[in-house]
Design a protein around this motif. Structure first.
Motif, PDB file in Angstrom:
ATOM      1  N   MET A 146      18.118 -65.917  19.721  1.00  0.00           N
ATOM      2  CA  MET A 146      19.458 -65.904  19.128  1.00  0.00           C
ATOM      3  C   MET A 146      19.539 -66.764  17.872  1.00  0.00           C
ATOM      4  N   SER A 147      18.594 -67.686  17.704  1.00  0.00           N
ATOM      5  CA  SER A 147      18.572 -68.519  16.503  1.00  0.00           C
ATOM      6  C   SER A 147      17.572 -68.026  15.469  1.00  0.00           C
ATOM      7  N   GLY A 148      16.775 -67.024  15.841  1.00  0.00           N
ATOM      8  CA  GLY A 148      15.762 -66.525  14.919  1.00  0.00           C
ATOM      9  C   GLY A 148      14.677 -67.543  14.641  1.00  0.00           C
ATOM     10  N   THR A 149      14.341 -68.343  15.647  1.00  0.00           N
ATOM     11  CA  THR A 149      13.333 -69.393  15.472  1.00  0.00           C
ATOM     12  C   THR A 149      11.949 -68.776  15.242  1.00  0.00           C
ATOM     13  N   ALA A 191      22.385 -70.087  29.549  1.00  0.00           N
ATOM     14  CA  ALA A 191      23.180 -70.148  28.319  1.00  0.00           C
ATOM     15  C   ALA A 191      23.184 -71.557  27.746  1.00  0.00           C
ATOM     16  N   HIS A 192      23.302 -72.569  28.612  1.00  0.00           N
ATOM     17  CA  HIS A 192      23.285 -73.958  28.144  1.00  0.00           C
ATOM     18  C   HIS A 192      21.906 -74.346  27.611  1.00  0.00           C
ATOM     19  N   ILE A 193      20.855 -73.895  28.289  1.00  0.00           N
ATOM     20  CA  ILE A 193      19.498 -74.163  27.794  1.00  0.00           C
ATOM     21  C   ILE A 193      19.290 -73.498  26.444  1.00  0.00           C
ATOM     22  N   ALA A 194      19.690 -72.229  26.330  1.00  0.00           N
ATOM     23  CA  ALA A 194      19.547 -71.500  25.066  1.00  0.00           C
ATOM     24  C   ALA A 194      20.280 -72.213  23.939  1.00  0.00           C
ATOM     25  N   ALA A 195      21.487 -72.679  24.229  1.00  0.00           N
ATOM     26  CA  ALA A 195      22.285 -73.367  23.212  1.00  0.00           C
ATOM     27  C   ALA A 195      21.615 -74.668  22.768  1.00  0.00           C
ATOM     28  N   ASN A 196      21.087 -75.417  23.729  1.00  0.00           N
ATOM     29  CA  ASN A 196      20.439 -76.689  23.398  1.00  0.00           C
ATOM     30  C   ASN A 196      19.154 -76.475  22.599  1.00  0.00           C
ATOM     31  N   VAL A 197      18.391 -75.448  22.982  1.00  0.00           N
ATOM     32  CA  VAL A 197      17.156 -75.111  22.268  1.00  0.00           C
ATOM     33  C   VAL A 197      17.484 -74.652  20.848  1.00  0.00           C
ATOM     34  N   ALA A 198      18.493 -73.789  20.715  1.00  0.00           N
ATOM     35  CA  ALA A 198      18.891 -73.295  19.392  1.00  0.00           C
ATOM     36  C   ALA A 198      19.383 -74.433  18.509  1.00  0.00           C
ATOM     37  N   TYR A 225      13.545 -62.428  32.376  1.00  0.00           N
ATOM     38  CA  TYR A 225      14.092 -62.626  31.035  1.00  0.00           C
ATOM     39  C   TYR A 225      15.430 -61.892  30.907  1.00  0.00           C
ATOM     40  N   THR A 226      15.498 -60.709  31.497  1.00  0.00           N
ATOM     41  CA  THR A 226      16.721 -59.913  31.415  1.00  0.00           C
ATOM     42  C   THR A 226      17.773 -60.395  32.413  1.00  0.00           C
ATOM     43  N   ALA A 227      17.399 -60.522  33.682  1.00  0.00           N
ATOM     44  CA  ALA A 227      18.363 -60.872  34.723  1.00  0.00           C
ATOM     45  C   ALA A 227      18.899 -62.294  34.561  1.00  0.00           C
ATOM     46  N   LEU A 228      18.025 -63.231  34.233  1.00  0.00           N
ATOM     47  CA  LEU A 228      18.416 -64.639  34.194  1.00  0.00           C
ATOM     48  C   LEU A 228      18.746 -65.129  32.786  1.00  0.00           C
ATOM     49  N   GLY A 229      18.113 -64.526  31.777  1.00  0.00           N
ATOM     50  CA  GLY A 229      18.325 -64.983  30.404  1.00  0.00           C
ATOM     51  C   GLY A 229      19.104 -64.017  29.539  1.00  0.00           C
ATOM     52  N   GLY A 230      19.337 -62.806  30.038  1.00  0.00           N
ATOM     53  CA  GLY A 230      20.162 -61.868  29.295  1.00  0.00           C
ATOM     54  C   GLY A 230      19.496 -61.201  28.116  1.00  0.00           C
ATOM     55  N   VAL A 275      26.989 -72.333  22.911  1.00  0.00           N
ATOM     56  CA  VAL A 275      27.046 -71.883  24.300  1.00  0.00           C
ATOM     57  C   VAL A 275      27.772 -70.547  24.382  1.00  0.00           C
ATOM     58  N   LYS A 276      28.915 -70.446  23.720  1.00  0.00           N
ATOM     59  CA  LYS A 276      29.660 -69.180  23.725  1.00  0.00           C
ATOM     60  C   LYS A 276      28.859 -68.082  23.046  1.00  0.00           C
ATOM     61  N   PHE A 277      28.150 -68.448  21.969  1.00  0.00           N
ATOM     62  CA  PHE A 277      27.339 -67.447  21.279  1.00  0.00           C
ATOM     63  C   PHE A 277      26.211 -66.961  22.183  1.00  0.00           C
ATOM     64  N   ALA A 278      25.602 -67.899  22.916  1.00  0.00           N
ATOM     65  CA  ALA A 278      24.534 -67.506  23.857  1.00  0.00           C
ATOM     66  C   ALA A 278      25.080 -66.549  24.908  1.00  0.00           C
ATOM     67  N   GLU A 279      26.245 -66.854  25.439  1.00  0.00           N
ATOM     68  CA  GLU A 279      26.843 -65.986  26.457  1.00  0.00           C
ATOM     69  C   GLU A 279      27.153 -64.604  25.884  1.00  0.00           C
ATOM     70  N   SER A 280      27.592 -64.568  24.620  1.00  0.00           N
ATOM     71  CA  SER A 280      27.900 -63.276  23.986  1.00  0.00           C
ATOM     72  C   SER A 280      26.633 -62.467  23.721  1.00  0.00           C
ATOM     73  N   CYS A 281      25.501 -63.141  23.640  1.00  0.00           N
ATOM     74  CA  CYS A 281      24.236 -62.475  23.364  1.00  0.00           C
ATOM     75  C   CYS A 281      23.580 -61.901  24.627  1.00  0.00           C
ATOM     76  N   MET A 282      24.114 -62.226  25.788  1.00  0.00           N
ATOM     77  CA  MET A 282      23.432 -61.881  27.030  1.00  0.00           C
ATOM     78  C   MET A 282      23.754 -60.460  27.483  1.00  0.00           C
TER      79      MET A 282
END
Length: 624
Positions: A538-541, A582-589, A247-252, A608-615
């Motif tokens: 990151m979306s607070g789902t 990051a792309h998966i996170a963005a699509n899910v969000a 979760y940390t290494a690959l998903g940030g 996508v940029k927001f996901a990258e900034s969250c990592m």
């Protein structure tokens, strides 16, 4: 440390320690120059771009003010805690080893505690990868990595990120399976929380014992069905620990937001029950009401302690509990079962990508599964959902193209009364078929998927039958670890005369067949769950919807390049995994916002940029 504005530490002499608000630290404190507005906003600005909302920032968390109480004395006096350097070197969250600069060594009482050389993190990474490579036995590599994680957390993650393809099989499947089997003998320092039947009625109290309060992801197991290895009881803790490392290494997701938990209700593994080194409860597994009450107390306590938006990932529960727990709590908690849903999402992504090689749509293909447990039925259902979405056909109709084989043979309607509830949707009209090769010849599938946990069950006859039916048979041998894989990559390519499109759950090396090099893909859940979890966070789902899993699959399939297809791959290489996540996170969000499940408002313009900034990134920080 947590982002609450207080600092806390222990005293080596057993003194009582008082929490002192960060704003109230004396002016000569190393953290006194932190801006008050930054504190009220949740922490000082992160100069590394690691999610302003999820990374905690204390500049020097080991420099604290404490109250020392003397027995029999009414006076307590505050003093500066000066032995912080020694403590700092033994705190894996903040230790940098020889990377501490000259100024840092002066400021934090490190003089004499380190050799004089100053070595940057990049050089430390080179040293550590050489250290890991010197071991020939995978379990020794695993233990070296776990030892590093306990000493220097940021170096561990930097090493794992920089050498992800080499080290993923070490910290995750297949090596983690052996680690769980031998957990009692290699167990050194406890990681995560162990909640056993002894803690029934006190689970909230146990959760409070964990030092971090801002938890965003929990991976929990009861150890009853670890990979394809069966009941390993309390020793299943290796799975939550390994998953959260990814979760940390690959998903940030920052390490301090991750909590591995093992629910220990006993084990039915006689070998463990008779092993003096076994670390869990030495009793038969609790079942029925006793089990349900403990799990319900746990689920309630987690929500009360960490809030509505904490993600609870169920891992390696036995079928009879996995489906029930997911169904029971999916409407009240943010829950995700990686064995059922994560596996399904990554396999669906591979199938969508494979269509570029074989042509047609999902509705044009016929699927046959060996294995009708969590993974098999989960994948089957997600394929059906995606096919129904694409064709607007009823779910019951598209399920007819999906067939499952369990230990008693092909699942058919005449067996419906004796089937477990999760198998019943796959009981179609057909005469009984006992063995797999006959099922292949009669059903004539274009895709063969193994989720049986039984090694070498895709025999030469089975692969040759698939190759006789299809120009390019899709063969997915998904069971973990490697010893349980239904067939090897070499067998799939050789027995199909090099025509198979192959992927497995555990990694296999490239295969040369008749002068051509084949690179097998890996249908690894690590493609999905780190990015999926990041998207939820990151979306607070607040709830997991099936459409979020489909969104994750679509995002992963879109990351497969033409260069990958040219090699026969249906998954992208892991070297790009953080970009993929990051792309998966963005699509899910994006899907969560569309469905009204997201609570972090307003929606960021560029997800996508927001996901990258969250990592989270594991670069060392400069300590003042």
């Amino acid at each position: 440390m947590t982002p609450s504005s207080s600092s806390r530490s222990g005293d080596r002499n057993g003194s009582v320690v008082m929490e002192t608000p960060l704003k109230e630290l004396k002016k000569d404190s190393p953290v006194a120059d932190v801006d008050d507005n930054a504190i009220s906003a949740g922490g000082p600005q992160d100069v590394y771009g690691e999610d302003r909302a999820t990374e905690d920032h204390f500049v020097t968390p080991w420099s604290v003010s404490v109250a020392r109480f003397k027995l029999g004395a009414s006076l307590c006096r505050f003093h500066s805690f000066k032995w912080g350097g020694y403590t700092l070197l033994r705190d894996p969250h903040f230790n940098k080893g020889l990377a501490f600069t000259e100024d840092e060594r002066d400021a934090h009482y490190l003089r004499g505690l380190l050799p004089p050389s100053v070595i940057p993190q990049e050089t430390q990474v080179k040293k550590m990868i050489q250290h890991v490579r010197q071991y020939q036995v995978p379990l020794q590599k695993y233990m070296a990595m776990m030892d590093l994680q306990e000493r220097n957390e940021r170096l561990f993650y930097k090493l794992l990120i920089d050498h992800v393809e080499e080290l993923l099989p070490v910290v995750y499947t297949p090596t983690v399976g052996e680690a769980c089997q031998k957990y009692g003998s290699i167990f050194m320092r406890p990681q995560g929380l162990y909640i056993s039947l002894k803690e029934k009625g006190k689970i909230r109290e146990v959760l409070r014992n964990w030092p971090e309060q801002n938890i965003q992801v929990i991976v929990v197991t009861d150890g009853e069905r670890i990979l394809g290895l069966g009941d390993l009881g309390c020793q299943g803790m290796g799975i939550p620990v390994g998953k959260l490392s990814l979760y940390t290494a690959l998903g940030g997701v920052r390490p301090s937001a991750c909590l591995p938990i093992t629910i220990d209700v006993g084990t039915n593994n006689e070998k463990l029950l008779n092993d003096e080194l076994y670390i869990g409860l030495k009793q038969r597994r609790a079942t029925g009401q006793e089990y349900a009450e403990l799990m319900h107390e746990f689920m309630t306590a987690v929500k009360q302690t960490y809030g509505e938006k904490v993600l609870i990932q169920f891992e390696d529960f036995a079928n009879h509990n996995a489906f029930d727990l997911l169904e029971k709590y999916r409407s009240t908690h943010l829950v995700f079962n990686d064995d059922i849903q994560g596996t399904a999402s990554v396999v669906l992504a591979g199938l969508v990508a494979a269509l570029k090689l074989v042509g047609g749509n999902l509705s044009d293909h016929r699927f046959l599964f060996l294995g009708a447990g969590e993974a098999g039925t989960g994948i089957a259902e997600l394929i059906a959902l995606e096919t129904s979405k694409q064709t607007n056909a009823p779910l019951e109709e598209v399920r007819k193209n999906i067939w499952l084989v369990d230990s008693k043979g092909l699942i058919v309607s005449s067996r419906k009364d004796s089937l477990q509830h999760f198998k019943k949707p796959w009981a179609h009209e057909h005469e009984p078929v006992k063995n797999l090769v006959d099922a292949v010849n009669q059903i004539k599938p274009t895709v063969l998927i193994g989720t049986s946990g039984q090694g070498r069950t895709f025999t030469k006859e089975v692969i040759e039958a698939m190759a006789s039916i299809n120009k390019r048979p899709i063969i997915l041998s998904l069971s973990n670890p490697t010893s349980q894989s239904e067939c090897t990559a070499e067998e799939a390519y050789k027995w199909s005369q090099g025509r198979a499109i192959f992927a497995s759950g555990s990694p296999f090396p490239p295969v040369e067949y008749e002068g051509k090099m084949f690179v097998p893909g890996q249908a690894n859940n690590a493609y999905i769950f780190p990015g999926f979890g990041l998207g939820l966070i990151m979306s607070g789902t607040i709830r997991v919807h099936d459409d979020l899993l489909l969104a994750a699959s679509e995002a992963l399939a879109a990351q497969v390049s033409q260069e990958n297809f040219d090699k026969g791959l249906i998954f992208p290489p892991f070297t790009n995994i953080r970009k993929i996540s990051a792309h998966i996170a963005a699509n899910v969000a994006a899907k969560a916002y569309e469905l009204g499940l997201a609570t972090r408002l307003p929606q960021p313009k560029d997800l996508v940029k927001f996901a990258e900034s969250c990592m989270y990134t594991p670069a060392y920080r400069s300590y003042r």
